[in-house]
Design an enzyme around this catalytic site. Structure first.
Site, mmCIF file in Angstrom:
data_model
loop_
_atom_site.group_PDB
_atom_site.id
_atom_site.type_symbol
_atom_site.label_atom_id
_atom_site.label_comp_id
_atom_site.label_asym_id
_atom_site.label_seq_id
_atom_site.Cartn_x
_atom_site.Cartn_y
_atom_site.Cartn_z
ATOM 1 N N GLU A 161 68.756 84.672 19.351
ATOM 2 C CA GLU A 161 69.331 84.141 18.099
ATOM 3 C C GLU A 161 68.375 83.115 17.528
ATOM 4 N N ARG B 242 68.892 81.179 14.664
ATOM 5 C CA ARG B 242 69.523 79.964 14.144
ATOM 6 C C ARG B 242 69.502 78.859 15.190
ATOM 7 N N THR C 165 72.017 77.204 16.058
ATOM 8 C CA THR C 165 73.282 77.242 16.797
ATOM 9 C C THR C 165 73.762 78.685 16.910
ATOM 10 N N LEU C 166 74.534 78.944 17.954
ATOM 11 C CA LEU C 166 75.100 80.283 18.140
ATOM 12 C C LEU C 166 76.318 80.458 17.224
ATOM 13 N N CYS D 57 79.890 83.829 11.049
ATOM 14 C CA CYS D 57 81.302 83.488 11.216
ATOM 15 C C CYS D 57 81.500 82.004 11.553
ATOM 16 N N GLU E 285 85.533 89.486 -12.644
ATOM 17 C CA GLU E 285 85.521 90.662 -11.757
ATOM 18 C C GLU E 285 85.170 91.901 -12.554
ATOM 19 N N HIS F 263 115.273 83.759 15.515
ATOM 20 C CA HIS F 263 115.822 83.213 14.267
ATOM 21 C C HIS F 263 115.814 81.690 14.334
HETATM 22 P P1 FAD Z 1 76.645 87.632 11.932
HETATM 23 O O1 FAD Z 1 77.800 86.766 12.189
HETATM 24 O O2 FAD Z 1 76.044 87.633 10.574
HETATM 25 O O3 FAD Z 1 75.557 87.232 13.009
HETATM 26 C C1 FAD Z 1 74.285 87.761 13.016
HETATM 27 C C2 FAD Z 1 73.345 86.745 13.635
HETATM 28 O O4 FAD Z 1 72.112 87.385 13.893
HETATM 29 C C3 FAD Z 1 73.019 85.556 12.741
HETATM 30 O O5 FAD Z 1 73.316 84.359 13.408
HETATM 31 C C4 FAD Z 1 71.530 85.671 12.469
HETATM 32 O O6 FAD Z 1 70.870 84.414 12.439
HETATM 33 C C5 FAD Z 1 71.067 86.469 13.673
HETATM 34 N N1 FAD Z 1 69.865 87.257 13.434
HETATM 35 C C6 FAD Z 1 69.609 88.103 12.419
HETATM 36 N N2 FAD Z 1 68.412 88.690 12.586
HETATM 37 C C7 FAD Z 1 67.912 88.190 13.732
HETATM 38 C C8 FAD Z 1 66.715 88.405 14.437
HETATM 39 N N3 FAD Z 1 65.798 89.274 14.008
HETATM 40 N N4 FAD Z 1 66.508 87.718 15.575
HETATM 41 C C9 FAD Z 1 67.425 86.817 16.029
HETATM 42 N N5 FAD Z 1 68.589 86.590 15.410
HETATM 43 C C10 FAD Z 1 68.824 87.276 14.275
HETATM 44 N N6 FAD Z 1 85.446 87.622 8.840
HETATM 45 C C11 FAD Z 1 86.672 87.578 9.376
HETATM 46 O O7 FAD Z 1 87.019 88.442 10.182
HETATM 47 N N7 FAD Z 1 87.556 86.593 9.048
HETATM 48 C C12 FAD Z 1 87.243 85.630 8.170
HETATM 49 O O8 FAD Z 1 88.063 84.751 7.897
HETATM 50 C C13 FAD Z 1 85.965 85.648 7.578
HETATM 51 N N8 FAD Z 1 85.604 84.695 6.701
HETATM 52 C C14 FAD Z 1 84.343 84.721 6.165
HETATM 53 C C15 FAD Z 1 84.001 83.737 5.237
HETATM 54 C C16 FAD Z 1 82.758 83.736 4.672
HETATM 55 C C17 FAD Z 1 82.387 82.659 3.687
HETATM 56 C C18 FAD Z 1 81.810 84.727 5.052
HETATM 57 C C19 FAD Z 1 80.428 84.722 4.476
HETATM 58 C C20 FAD Z 1 82.140 85.711 5.970
HETATM 59 C C21 FAD Z 1 83.409 85.724 6.516
HETATM 60 N N9 FAD Z 1 83.812 86.698 7.430
HETATM 61 C C22 FAD Z 1 85.067 86.681 7.950
HETATM 62 C C23 FAD Z 1 82.903 87.779 7.846
HETATM 63 C C24 FAD Z 1 82.300 87.472 9.223
HETATM 64 O O9 FAD Z 1 81.620 86.248 9.162
HETATM 65 C C25 FAD Z 1 81.365 88.596 9.634
HETATM 66 O O10 FAD Z 1 82.029 89.832 9.566
HETATM 67 C C26 FAD Z 1 80.869 88.382 11.051
HETATM 68 O O11 FAD Z 1 80.197 87.154 11.173
HETATM 69 C C27 FAD Z 1 79.939 89.523 11.456
HETATM 70 O O12 FAD Z 1 79.450 89.298 12.738
HETATM 71 P P2 FAD Z 1 78.018 89.873 13.187
HETATM 72 O O13 FAD Z 1 77.839 89.428 14.591
HETATM 73 O O14 FAD Z 1 77.942 91.315 12.887
HETATM 74 O O15 FAD Z 1 76.965 89.164 12.246
HETATM 75 P P1 NAI Z 2 84.131 91.689 -1.394
HETATM 76 O O1 NAI Z 2 83.572 93.034 -1.190
HETATM 77 O O2 NAI Z 2 85.372 91.288 -0.701
HETATM 78 O O3 NAI Z 2 84.409 91.466 -2.952
HETATM 79 C C1 NAI Z 2 83.382 91.560 -3.899
HETATM 80 C C2 NAI Z 2 84.018 91.690 -5.275
HETATM 81 O O4 NAI Z 2 83.000 91.571 -6.232
HETATM 82 C C3 NAI Z 2 84.699 93.037 -5.494
HETATM 83 O O5 NAI Z 2 85.956 92.829 -6.069
HETATM 84 C C4 NAI Z 2 83.736 93.750 -6.431
HETATM 85 O O6 NAI Z 2 84.372 94.685 -7.276
HETATM 86 C C5 NAI Z 2 83.177 92.588 -7.216
HETATM 87 N N1 NAI Z 2 81.870 92.816 -7.837
HETATM 88 C C6 NAI Z 2 80.836 93.523 -7.345
HETATM 89 N N2 NAI Z 2 79.797 93.467 -8.211
HETATM 90 C C7 NAI Z 2 80.196 92.686 -9.242
HETATM 91 C C8 NAI Z 2 79.574 92.230 -10.428
HETATM 92 N N3 NAI Z 2 78.320 92.556 -10.692
HETATM 93 N N4 NAI Z 2 80.271 91.450 -11.267
HETATM 94 C C9 NAI Z 2 81.559 91.098 -10.987
HETATM 95 N N5 NAI Z 2 82.200 91.501 -9.881
HETATM 96 C C10 NAI Z 2 81.524 92.276 -9.012
HETATM 97 O O7 NAI Z 2 82.929 90.693 -1.079
HETATM 98 P P2 NAI Z 2 82.881 89.129 -0.796
HETATM 99 O O8 NAI Z 2 84.067 88.451 -1.355
HETATM 100 O O9 NAI Z 2 81.530 88.698 -1.211
HETATM 101 O O10 NAI Z 2 82.978 89.060 0.778
HETATM 102 C C11 NAI Z 2 82.051 89.788 1.585
HETATM 103 C C12 NAI Z 2 82.701 90.203 2.850
HETATM 104 O O11 NAI Z 2 82.862 89.095 3.724
HETATM 105 C C13 NAI Z 2 84.113 90.737 2.673
HETATM 106 O O12 NAI Z 2 84.110 92.072 2.277
HETATM 107 C C14 NAI Z 2 84.674 90.574 4.038
HETATM 108 O O13 NAI Z 2 84.273 91.662 4.809
HETATM 109 C C15 NAI Z 2 83.995 89.312 4.537
HETATM 110 N N6 NAI Z 2 84.925 88.176 4.426
HETATM 111 C C16 NAI Z 2 86.120 88.226 5.067
HETATM 112 C C17 NAI Z 2 87.027 87.218 4.968
HETATM 113 C C18 NAI Z 2 88.339 87.352 5.654
HETATM 114 O O14 NAI Z 2 88.479 88.210 6.503
HETATM 115 N N7 NAI Z 2 89.334 86.525 5.344
HETATM 116 C C19 NAI Z 2 86.756 86.007 4.179
HETATM 117 C C20 NAI Z 2 85.480 86.069 3.509
HETATM 118 C C21 NAI Z 2 84.603 87.103 3.659
#
Ligand code: FAD
Ligand code: NAI
Length: 466
Positions: free
Chosen positions: A33, A35, A37-38, A42, A204, A445
């Site tokens: 990794e 970064r 931090t691990l 997420c 949107e 309940h």
């Molecule tokens: P990542 O978490 O992206 O981890 C990949 C890691 O690989 C990174 O730390 C990166 O630095 C490392 N890496 C990449 N390339 C290399 C390399 N070549 N060598 C070494 N390290 C590398 N999902 C939910 O289920 N619930 C939520 O509430 C939710 N909220 C979210 C809110 C936001 C703002 C965002 C952006 C995402 C959210 N998600 C949520 C989505 C969730 O974060 C991702 O689905 C999840 O982190 C994916 O896990 P991953 O291990 O596949 O990838």
């Molecule tokens: P998203 O796929 O959820 O939503 C993107 C939105 O942008 C869609 O409604 C799409 O139609 C719209 N869009 C696309 N191109 C556009 C444009 N050019 N102009 C205007 N609208 C446009 O993607 P988002 O919100 O960026 O999140 C990415 C992913 O991260 C999610 O799909 C989800 O998998 C993950 N995530 C999950 C969370 C959770 O589980 N609570 C919280 C945050 C992220």
């Protein structure tokens, strides 16, 4: 050169869970990794910091608005944004340290650097100090995650034009935040800043919010968020954005074409989706390629190259932490020679707004498209005693069941604490339960969970409390 059974590239929910499971199964494992931090997206800049701000901003709004006062609690809260950010960062730091502890506990070596495939069974790591470290492994798991999708003409500078990472760490409350994309990130982070005092406009492209979500559920959420003051411009696209000092001028057009309008904001959040991340991963060294979206394909977590596996956001399926975790477990168990499978039909999806949304299984639109005969049981939170007593009556629970067999096919909820309750239906669906099974199970309940039972009763038409 160090030799391992398994080398995992990426330390997010996919990668760290894969590494921990490999350690548990007695495999010699390293997780690369880059970064500091691990925990990946997420823990560092995704699920966890966003939930920290959602929690804090919800309490602030309850205190600052009419909610506390209506309960007989008179307060005048003062927003201390720096402290709100500090507590978020402290929680995140504790969580990422927690993964380090789990690595030590399960004998996982954390290789702190950026990994690159360097031919079959080899990973080259550029360490933080610039030195190179070569690892050998029987099996390599790619778990490199995803990154925000950029929008042409709207350049992210994380000063005025933000991605989700920037929107999680603003130094001030925006006066007017324009969110591009009415998806999960836009609605969650839009909610945070609206609660703290911003005017929020969501632009949107489509004519609905949250594509993929059950339509009735999405409409109900949009109605609630609109009532709270979030405004929506559906069927609109942003053609460009120009930063002028402390403000941004956005050119917004109808998605179908037509005259552009100028929208002024002090901050813009671009949240139009995420794309797989494979930059600098050396895919060519083993003959792997990605599709047009940059995604690595998999079959049962295997890539087309023997000994190289892929899980999480970088491959197909929902980009969710628990989906990555499920794939991590199944992938590593297969590596260890065990039988394992992910049930992609039972991956819950939650939006942590207020009210929350929680869904699992098929939507009504999907069932209709498949021509599948189904029945609906629906129960409103207005009729749930706990929700009523807590003044949180928005939303409903909707259960979709097969018309012939009564098997539960999908569940869609909008309402209070539904994120914590969807697990009940995940368990039911994993056991191929019928709606009648849930309808006959005793629920405590007064709890909101009674609404889950009442909705199940509704499938057979015997809701008792509405
Ligand atoms: P990542 O978490 O992206 O981890 C990949 C890691 O690989 C990174 O730390 C990166 O630095 C490392 N890496 C990449 N390339 C290399 C390399 N070549 N060598 C070494 N390290 C590398 N999902 C939910 O289920 N619930 C939520 O509430 C939710 N909220 C979210 C809110 C936001 C703002 C965002 C952006 C995402 C959210 N998600 C949520 C989505 C969730 O974060 C991702 O689905 C999840 O982190 C994916 O896990 P991953 O291990 O596949 O990838
Ligand atoms: P998203 O796929 O959820 O939503 C993107 C939105 O942008 C869609 O409604 C799409 O139609 C719209 N869009 C696309 N191109 C556009 C444009 N050019 N102009 C205007 N609208 C446009 O993607 P988002 O919100 O960026 O999140 C990415 C992913 O991260 C999610 O799909 C989800 O998998 C993950 N995530 C999950 C969370 C959770 O589980 N609570 C919280 C945050 C992220």
């Amino acid at each position: 050169m160090s030799a391992y059974d398994v080398v995992v590239i990426g330390g997010g929910p996919g990668g760290y869970n894969a590494a921990i499971r490999a350690g548990q199964l007695g495999l010699k494992v390293a997780c690369v990794e880059g970064r500091e931090t691990l925990g990946g997206t997420c823990l560092n800049v995704g699920c966890m910091p966003s939930k920290a701000l959602l929690h804090a901003s919800e309490l602030y709004e309850a205190a600052a608005g009419k909610e506390f006062a209506s309960l007989g609690i008179e307060v005048k809260p003062v927003l201390n944004l720096a402290q709100m950010m500090k507590q978020k960062e402290e929680s995140v730091a504790a969580l990422t340290k927690g993964i380090e502890f789990l690595f030590r506990k399960n004998k996982v070596d954390w290789i702190k650097g950026w990994g690159k495939l360097a031919g079959a069974g080899r990973v080259q790591v550029t360490m933080a100090d610039g030195s190179l470290n070569e690892l050998q492994a029987k099996d390599i798991v790619i778990a490199t995650g995803s990154e925000p999708t950029p929008l042409p003409g709207v350049t992210i500078d994380n000063r005025r034009i933000l991605d989700s990472t920037g929107a999680l760490s603003l130094p001030e409350v925006p006066r007017h935040l324009v969110v591009i994309g009415a998806g999960v990130i836009g609605l969650e982070l839009g909610s945070v800043w609206r609660r703290l005092g911003s005017e929020v406009t969501v632009v949107e492209y489509l004519d609905r919010i949250c594509p993929g979500l059950d339509e009735e559920t999405a409409k109900t959420l949009q109605r609630s968020l609109s009532k709270q003051g979030m405004s929506f411009r559906l069927g609109s696209k942003v053609a460009g954005a120009v930063v002028k000092g402390e403000s941004v001028e956005l050119s917004v057009e109808p998605a179908t074409g037509g005259a552009a309008q100028v929208l002024e904001a002090d901050y813009v959040l671009v949240a139009i989706g995420r794309r797989p991340y494979t930059l600098g991963l050396g895919l060519e060294s083993v003959g792997l390629t990605t599709d047009k979206r940059g995604m690595l394909a998999n079959e049962q977590h295997k890539t087309s190259v023997p000994g190289i596996w892929v899980i999480g956001d970088v491959t197909s399926g929902l980009m969710l932490a628990h989906k990555a975790e499920d794939e991590a477990i199944a992938c590593v168990e297969k590596i260890a020679g065990k039988a394992a499978e992910v049930n992609y039909g039972v991956i819950p999806n939650v939006i942590y707004t207020r009210p929350e949304v929680a869904c699992v299984g098929m939507t009504e639109e999907q069932l209709k498209a498949e021509g599948r005969a189904y029945r609906v049981g629906k129960f409103p939170f207005t009729a749930n005693s706990r929700a009523k007593i807590n003044h949180e009556t928005e939303g409903f629970v909707k259960v979709l069941a097969d018309e012939r067999t009564d098997e539960i096919l999908g569940v869609h909820m909008v309402g209070p604490s539904v994120s914590e309750m969807i697990g009940e239906y995940c368990v039911a669906m994993e056991f191929a339960a019928s709606s009648e099974d849930v309808a006959l199970i005793c629920h405590p309940h007064p709890t909101r969970s009674e609404a889950l039972r009442q909705a199940a009763m509704g499938v057979e038409g015997w809701i008792m409390q509405a």
